[in-house]
Design an enzyme around this catalytic site. Sequence first.
Site, PDB file in Angstrom:
ATOM      1  N   GLU A 233      -3.570   6.123   1.862  1.00  0.00           N
ATOM      2  CA  GLU A 233      -3.415   4.696   2.013  1.00  0.00           C
ATOM      3  C   GLU A 233      -4.471   4.343   2.904  1.00  0.00           C
ATOM      4  OE1 GLU A 233      -0.454   1.892   4.597  1.00  0.00           O
ATOM      5  OE2 GLU A 233       0.420   3.442   3.309  1.00  0.00           O
TER       6      GLU A 233
ATOM      7  N   LYS B   3       0.885  -1.444  -0.024  1.00  0.00           N
ATOM      8  CA  LYS B   3      -0.088  -0.046   0.036  1.00  0.00           C
ATOM      9  C   LYS B   3       1.090   1.321   0.064  1.00  0.00           C
ATOM     10  CE  LYS B   3      -2.134  -0.849   3.952  1.00  0.00           C
ATOM     11  NZ  LYS B   3      -1.921  -2.266   4.280  1.00  0.00           N
ATOM     12  N   THR B   4       1.715   1.138   0.843  1.00  0.00           N
ATOM     13  CA  THR B   4       2.564   2.693   1.023  1.00  0.00           C
ATOM     14  C   THR B   4       3.583   2.668  -0.225  1.00  0.00           C
ATOM     15  OG1 THR B   4       2.715   2.115   3.503  1.00  0.00           O
ATOM     16  CG2 THR B   4       4.237   3.776   2.403  1.00  0.00           C
TER      17      THR B   4
END
Length: 472
Positions: free
Chosen positions: A170, A126-127
């Site tokens: 996110e 995600k990051t």
Amino acid sequence: MIRPDLSLPIPETITAAHFIGIGGSGMSGLAGMFLDRGIRVSGSDRADSAALQALAARGAEVFVGHDAAHLPDDVDAVVHTGAIWPENPEFVLAKQRGLPVIHRSQALYWLIGGRRLVSVAGAHGKTTSTGMIVTALRALGTAPTFVNGGVIADLGVSSGTGSDELFVIEADESDGTFLLYDTSVALITNVDPDHLDHWGSGDAFFEGFVRFADAAREAVVISADDAGARRVARELTHSRVVSFGSSAEADVRIAAVTTDGPVSFTVLHGEESAQVQLAVPGAHNAINAAGAIAVLLTLGHGLEAAARAVESFGGTVRRFELHGVERGVSVYDDYAHHPTEVAAALEAARTVVGSGRIIAVHQPHTYSRTQQMYREFAEVLESFADHTVVLDVYGAREDPVPGVTGELVSEAFADSSKVRYVADWQDAADYTASVAREGDYVVTLGCGNVYLIIPQVLQALQSTRSSPGEQD
């Protein structure tokens, strides 16, 4: 741990906000964005940090330590993380006063305020994916507002206030808060069951992702390679689903992936194709880039322009981040804290280490995950690292569990010569330096505070520079 109560009302107007746990990467970013809005900010954290100092320099009133006296008399909202204890004195006093006490996800919802939202969700990646999208959008001349789970290396921040309609975040599935947001474009990197302490079962975890995706207003961008994501995709009723990955069935497909150094590949969409070379290593980053490119396509950008824009991404802090080189040994840090993430990080290291070896320094994260997955961690570490040093468990919000230590991981190795459990950090740093030799990579792994051992490792390497016992 305080579970978020998303049914609590969010104030329409906030003029002064107090943040409990203000020093974390996510909370400090939110606090900074509140300052951007001209809102008075105060907050506390258990230890001083660069984040606290930066917020204080911008005019926030910050405190080290938690104390009821730190809660100002005139705040009209209190923001907290799920990591604080219910007995936190500031939290207790805020409740006693009848103040609106909201989870950080609700504060983010308030900041988004109905803007066109890109939400990035998934068990892993995600990051990095969020960072790729934000960096690419800026390269394309747009100015999105964004909140990421880690610092974007090129920008030096994890969040920022932009001037156009786009907002990129996110989105956290760990506590179900990704269901709170009014998402326009949803990106799902993968769906690997985790955080079952919140969801209760794997089926509930998958259903949460289905709800998240089907609620997206414009489009769902989802992995065609990940088995969990494919399961979610089969259950979707959304009218616009765009898949990405190396699968022949992917709408945005990558091919000819080269991983000897910074990863390069061909990306294909319909009859179009473009060459891409990233500044970061690892085949998993080619997949992350494909997802980011697919999002850019749904936002109206062309394939060639999207490919060039994604190339500008320089990485995120604590994602295979080089911290120093001593005695020819490179010391990296990575946030990986799930077996899949550990495998990806070490596989990326393998593509660039050349003839050197990989020495993993693994800090298990939380007692519940360690108890549940110690065998999987051992299998991955033994397969992808040449040698592993296992530290003790970073408990985070959890109380210790009898018998659950880092030794669970080390004892699950099939070959005990490839692992050493060392609870004391100085001993662990000294041992790591004693086994490392020129050309090797040391990679610290975990989302706790394992990165704090790096100066000790570098110092130990330096002090053994001329050691007669140094290995050939």
